[in-house]
Scaffold this motif. Sequence first.
Motif, PDB file in Angstrom:
ATOM      1  N   MET A  13      39.558  59.307  43.432  1.00  0.00           N
ATOM      2  CA  MET A  13      38.567  60.934  43.776  1.00  0.00           C
ATOM      3  C   MET A  13      37.685  59.816  42.938  1.00  0.00           C
ATOM      4  O   MET A  13      37.419  59.673  41.873  1.00  0.00           O
ATOM      5  CB  MET A  13      38.774  61.512  43.347  1.00  0.00           C
ATOM      6  N   ILE A  14      36.606  59.972  43.353  1.00  0.00           N
ATOM      7  CA  ILE A  14      34.992  59.395  42.737  1.00  0.00           C
ATOM      8  C   ILE A  14      34.377  60.685  42.201  1.00  0.00           C
ATOM      9  O   ILE A  14      34.085  61.474  43.114  1.00  0.00           O
ATOM     10  CB  ILE A  14      33.849  58.799  43.787  1.00  0.00           C
ATOM     11  N   VAL A  15      33.869  61.406  40.796  1.00  0.00           N
ATOM     12  CA  VAL A  15      33.163  62.398  40.586  1.00  0.00           C
ATOM     13  C   VAL A  15      31.964  62.183  40.173  1.00  0.00           C
ATOM     14  O   VAL A  15      32.068  60.643  39.836  1.00  0.00           O
ATOM     15  CB  VAL A  15      33.683  62.808  39.655  1.00  0.00           C
ATOM     16  N   LYS A  16      31.295  62.442  41.518  1.00  0.00           N
ATOM     17  CA  LYS A  16      29.462  61.341  40.700  1.00  0.00           C
ATOM     18  C   LYS A  16      29.212  62.107  40.094  1.00  0.00           C
ATOM     19  O   LYS A  16      29.562  63.896  38.862  1.00  0.00           O
ATOM     20  CB  LYS A  16      28.599  61.846  42.230  1.00  0.00           C
ATOM     21  N   ASP A  17      27.476  61.742  39.039  1.00  0.00           N
ATOM     22  CA  ASP A  17      26.997  62.141  37.755  1.00  0.00           C
ATOM     23  C   ASP A  17      27.077  63.690  38.215  1.00  0.00           C
ATOM     24  O   ASP A  17      26.412  64.281  37.165  1.00  0.00           O
ATOM     25  CB  ASP A  17      25.649  61.222  37.473  1.00  0.00           C
ATOM     26  N   TRP A  18      26.297  64.170  39.288  1.00  0.00           N
ATOM     27  CA  TRP A  18      25.616  65.324  39.092  1.00  0.00           C
ATOM     28  C   TRP A  18      26.391  66.155  39.425  1.00  0.00           C
ATOM     29  O   TRP A  18      26.238  67.897  39.830  1.00  0.00           O
ATOM     30  CB  TRP A  18      24.913  65.067  40.801  1.00  0.00           C
TER      31      TRP A  18
ATOM     32  N   SER B 212      28.824  69.529  38.423  1.00  0.00           N
ATOM     33  CA  SER B 212      28.816  70.415  37.911  1.00  0.00           C
ATOM     34  C   SER B 212      29.657  71.535  36.681  1.00  0.00           C
ATOM     35  O   SER B 212      29.456  72.643  36.271  1.00  0.00           O
ATOM     36  CB  SER B 212      27.243  71.602  38.509  1.00  0.00           C
ATOM     37  N   PHE B 213      30.634  70.923  37.419  1.00  0.00           N
ATOM     38  CA  PHE B 213      31.898  71.630  37.278  1.00  0.00           C
ATOM     39  C   PHE B 213      32.231  72.775  36.433  1.00  0.00           C
ATOM     40  O   PHE B 213      32.295  73.573  35.757  1.00  0.00           O
ATOM     41  CB  PHE B 213      32.186  71.016  35.391  1.00  0.00           C
ATOM     42  N   CYS B 214      31.486  73.304  37.905  1.00  0.00           N
ATOM     43  CA  CYS B 214      31.918  74.465  39.214  1.00  0.00           C
ATOM     44  C   CYS B 214      33.053  75.098  39.231  1.00  0.00           C
ATOM     45  O   CYS B 214      33.220  76.236  38.917  1.00  0.00           O
ATOM     46  CB  CYS B 214      31.146  74.718  39.869  1.00  0.00           C
ATOM     47  N   GLY B 215      34.274  74.675  39.202  1.00  0.00           N
ATOM     48  CA  GLY B 215      35.347  74.675  39.727  1.00  0.00           C
ATOM     49  C   GLY B 215      35.812  74.855  41.067  1.00  0.00           C
ATOM     50  O   GLY B 215      37.273  74.825  41.162  1.00  0.00           O
ATOM     51  N   GLU B 216      35.052  74.874  41.675  1.00  0.00           N
ATOM     52  CA  GLU B 216      34.981  74.965  43.587  1.00  0.00           C
ATOM     53  C   GLU B 216      36.502  74.427  43.560  1.00  0.00           C
ATOM     54  O   GLU B 216      36.978  75.018  44.600  1.00  0.00           O
ATOM     55  CB  GLU B 216      34.114  75.139  44.097  1.00  0.00           C
ATOM     56  N   CYS B 217      36.161  73.236  43.275  1.00  0.00           N
ATOM     57  CA  CYS B 217      37.042  71.990  44.114  1.00  0.00           C
ATOM     58  C   CYS B 217      39.039  72.597  43.458  1.00  0.00           C
ATOM     59  O   CYS B 217      39.618  72.656  44.119  1.00  0.00           O
ATOM     60  CB  CYS B 217      37.183  70.664  43.562  1.00  0.00           C
ATOM     61  N   ALA B 218      38.513  72.790  42.401  1.00  0.00           N
ATOM     62  CA  ALA B 218      39.697  73.464  41.719  1.00  0.00           C
ATOM     63  C   ALA B 218      40.843  74.620  42.566  1.00  0.00           C
ATOM     64  O   ALA B 218      41.564  74.720  42.415  1.00  0.00           O
ATOM     65  CB  ALA B 218      39.592  73.624  40.427  1.00  0.00           C
ATOM     66  N   GLY B 219      39.823  75.108  42.761  1.00  0.00           N
ATOM     67  CA  GLY B 219      40.271  76.567  43.521  1.00  0.00           C
ATOM     68  C   GLY B 219      40.737  76.419  44.798  1.00  0.00           C
ATOM     69  O   GLY B 219      41.090  77.453  45.137  1.00  0.00           O
ATOM     70  N   VAL B 220      40.448  75.486  45.276  1.00  0.00           N
ATOM     71  CA  VAL B 220      40.790  75.170  47.181  1.00  0.00           C
ATOM     72  C   VAL B 220      41.899  74.507  47.000  1.00  0.00           C
ATOM     73  O   VAL B 220      43.136  73.887  47.918  1.00  0.00           O
ATOM     74  CB  VAL B 220      39.522  75.166  47.391  1.00  0.00           C
TER      75      VAL B 220
ATOM     76  N   CYS C  84      32.660  71.407  47.670  1.00  0.00           N
ATOM     77  CA  CYS C  84      31.769  71.017  46.496  1.00  0.00           C
ATOM     78  C   CYS C  84      30.259  70.825  46.842  1.00  0.00           C
ATOM     79  O   CYS C  84      30.223  71.165  48.196  1.00  0.00           O
ATOM     80  CB  CYS C  84      32.118  69.743  46.073  1.00  0.00           C
ATOM     81  N   PRO C  85      29.976  72.558  46.447  1.00  0.00           N
ATOM     82  CA  PRO C  85      28.401  72.583  46.976  1.00  0.00           C
ATOM     83  C   PRO C  85      27.867  71.987  47.244  1.00  0.00           C
ATOM     84  O   PRO C  85      26.529  72.213  47.235  1.00  0.00           O
ATOM     85  CB  PRO C  85      28.513  74.163  46.078  1.00  0.00           C
ATOM     86  N   ILE C  86      27.534  70.815  45.763  1.00  0.00           N
ATOM     87  CA  ILE C  86      26.366  69.187  45.820  1.00  0.00           C
ATOM     88  C   ILE C  86      26.891  68.348  46.208  1.00  0.00           C
ATOM     89  O   ILE C  86      26.182  66.905  45.441  1.00  0.00           O
ATOM     90  CB  ILE C  86      26.666  69.915  43.977  1.00  0.00           C
TER      91      ILE C  86
END
Length: 54
Positions: free
Chosen positions: A1-6, A8-16, A46-48
Amino acid sequence: MIVKDWCSFCGECAGVCPRNLITVKEYALIFDDSECRECNLCVDACPITALERE
């Protein structure tokens, strides 16, 4: 998995994640790829669009 610089660590990915393989800690996402089935729910949630499959 690649996490891009932007990310926001909102946790939406973890929630699903149906296997609970993603943990959000302050300014980091921790992935346990050992049991990932590549369902891409995290990427889609991911919303962004900060996540990408390798």
